[in-house]
Design an enzyme around this catalytic site. Structure first.
Site, PDB file in Angstrom:
ATOM      1  N   HIS A  73       0.805  -1.091  -0.254  1.00  0.00           N
ATOM      2  CA  HIS A  73       0.078  -0.067  -0.140  1.00  0.00           C
ATOM      3  C   HIS A  73       0.882   1.441  -0.214  1.00  0.00           C
ATOM      4  CE1 HIS A  73       0.339   0.174   4.184  1.00  0.00           C
ATOM      5  NE2 HIS A  73       0.045   1.782   4.206  1.00  0.00           N
ATOM      6  N   ASP A 118       0.569  -7.867   1.594  1.00  0.00           N
ATOM      7  CA  ASP A 118       0.240  -6.241   1.414  1.00  0.00           C
ATOM      8  C   ASP A 118       1.847  -6.171   1.945  1.00  0.00           C
ATOM      9  OD1 ASP A 118       0.310  -3.396   1.729  1.00  0.00           O
ATOM     10  OD2 ASP A 118      -0.118  -3.294   3.594  1.00  0.00           O
ATOM     11  N   GLN A 209      -0.180   5.775  11.306  1.00  0.00           N
ATOM     12  CA  GLN A 209       0.316   6.119  10.638  1.00  0.00           C
ATOM     13  C   GLN A 209       1.872   6.939   9.942  1.00  0.00           C
ATOM     14  OE1 GLN A 209      -3.411   5.230  11.042  1.00  0.00           O
ATOM     15  NE2 GLN A 209      -2.161   5.779   8.616  1.00  0.00           N
ATOM     16  N   GLY A 210       2.284   6.355   8.592  1.00  0.00           N
ATOM     17  CA  GLY A 210       3.324   6.729   9.009  1.00  0.00           C
ATOM     18  C   GLY A 210       4.888   5.219   9.127  1.00  0.00           C
ATOM     19  N   ASP A 211       4.528   4.824   9.738  1.00  0.00           N
ATOM     20  CA  ASP A 211       5.172   3.778  10.344  1.00  0.00           C
ATOM     21  C   ASP A 211       4.950   2.398   8.801  1.00  0.00           C
ATOM     22  OD1 ASP A 211       6.499   5.037  12.629  1.00  0.00           O
ATOM     23  OD2 ASP A 211       4.393   3.540  13.962  1.00  0.00           O
ATOM     24  N   SER A 212       4.117   2.966   7.870  1.00  0.00           N
ATOM     25  CA  SER A 212       3.734   1.371   6.898  1.00  0.00           C
ATOM     26  C   SER A 212       4.924   0.768   6.233  1.00  0.00           C
ATOM     27  CB  SER A 212       2.760   1.995   6.403  1.00  0.00           C
ATOM     28  OG  SER A 212       1.387   1.428   6.688  1.00  0.00           O
TER      29      SER A 212
HETATM   30  N1  ARG Z   1      -0.786   2.321   7.304  1.00  0.00           N
HETATM   31  C1  ARG Z   1      -0.947   2.606   8.365  1.00  0.00           C
HETATM   32  C2  ARG Z   1       0.587   3.834   7.344  1.00  0.00           C
HETATM   33  O1  ARG Z   1       0.063   3.943   6.149  1.00  0.00           O
HETATM   34  C3  ARG Z   1       0.435   2.076   8.960  1.00  0.00           C
HETATM   35  C4  ARG Z   1      -1.086   1.960  10.248  1.00  0.00           C
HETATM   36  C5  ARG Z   1      -0.681   1.038  11.236  1.00  0.00           C
HETATM   37  N2  ARG Z   1      -1.362   1.265  12.071  1.00  0.00           N
HETATM   38  C6  ARG Z   1      -1.658   0.615  13.574  1.00  0.00           C
HETATM   39  N3  ARG Z   1      -2.627   1.590  14.639  1.00  0.00           N
HETATM   40  N4  ARG Z   1      -0.785  -0.240  13.428  1.00  0.00           N
HETATM   41  O2  ARG Z   1       1.516   4.357   7.873  1.00  0.00           O
END
Ligand code: ARG
Length: 258
Positions: A73, A118, A209-212
């Site tokens: 993603h 993913d 968000q941003g850790d993905s």
């Molecule tokens: N989708 C998020 C990203 O793009 C990561 C989300 C992880 N969330 C969580 N609650 N562990 O950075």
């Protein structure tokens, strides 16, 4: 009507800020990562995936001298020539090495609705020399049992709402949860948790968000890739990761052929 919306917004803002000021208080908007400042030598596989303008948008893990694993993603918005990878620095904006991207491929079975498969492979344009700050991590071939401590790291936001991304790397220890446990009635995801996923949970501890795309590491191996979650560190909603062991064959094969 407007007043209702306004008070909801105000309440949400209050909760988010209050949970920042008092991390021990049990607000629904838990403070993530609830992490600690990390040295890159402790997480030398951690990389920042950025636009060529230097804007960080995802994490990744170095798995050999020219290969990075990240989330599918993360790789939906840019071409290879618009990307760069920073390695060997705890700052996402300075230090270490910046390398351009030769090619990338995300899993052909990635489904953005189901969030299955993913994962993606990024090939660096030049191999890096491994040092104490830049080091590949092995891919797990078996996911350790639920309850195994694992560490997640990244430059993602420190809470779900109204929080910014730190410039310096944070990490937090969480407990692994196999898919069967994560999808059980002990948590709230149910059948959203599929076989290519693994979860990790900790009281008010999570990725955000941003850790993905970034690493979840246990026993010195890459076990998960930060993928999704309902909020961040919300009670009943563990962080969800792509399960490296079940995607390992695709990762190795793609790393070899790309
Ligand atoms: N989708 C998020 C990203 O793009 C990561 C989300 C992880 N969330 C969580 N609650 N562990 O950075």
């Amino acid at each position: 009507m407007n007043r209702v919306i306004l008070s909801v917004v105000a309440l949400v803002a209050f909760c988010a800020c209050a949970s920042q000021a008092h991390p021990d208080m049990d607000f629904p908007f838990g403070r993530i990562v609830n992490g600690d400042a990390a040295e890159i030598e402790t997480h030398p596989y951690q990389v920042s995936i950025q636009t060529t303008k230097g804007s960080h948008f995802c994490g990744g893990s170095l798995v050999d001298d020219d290969t990075v694993v990240t989330a599918a993603h993360c790789m939906q918005s840019y071409g290879a020539d618009e990307l760069q990878v920073r390695l060997g620095s705890k700052s996402r904006s300075s230090g270490g090495e910046v390398v351009s991207v030769r090619a990338f491929k995300f899993h052909e079975g990635y489904n953005s609705k189901l969030m299955i498969n993913d994962v993606a492979i990024i090939k660096l344009s030049t191999p890096v020399r491994q040092t104490s700050k830049i080091r590949a991590i092995p891919l797990a071939s078996v996911t350790p049992p639920s309850g195994t401590p694992a560490v997640v790291s990244g430059w993602g936001t420190t809470c779900f709402l109204f929080c910014s991304s730190p410039d310096t790397l944070l990490s937090v220890v969480v407990d692994l949860l196999l898919a069967k446990d994560c999808g059980s009635s002990a948590f709230n995801y149910g059948d959203q948790i599929q076989d290519t996923m693994v979860c990790a949970t900790g009281e008010k501890k999570d990725a955000c968000q941003g850790d993905s795309g970034g690493p979840l590491v246990a026993n010195g191996e890459l076990v998960g890739v930060v993928s999704w979650g309902n909020g961040c560190a919300w009670t009943g909603y563990p962080g969800v990761y792509a399960d490296v062991a079940s995607l390992r064959a695709w990762l190795l094969d793609t790393a070899k052929t790309l």
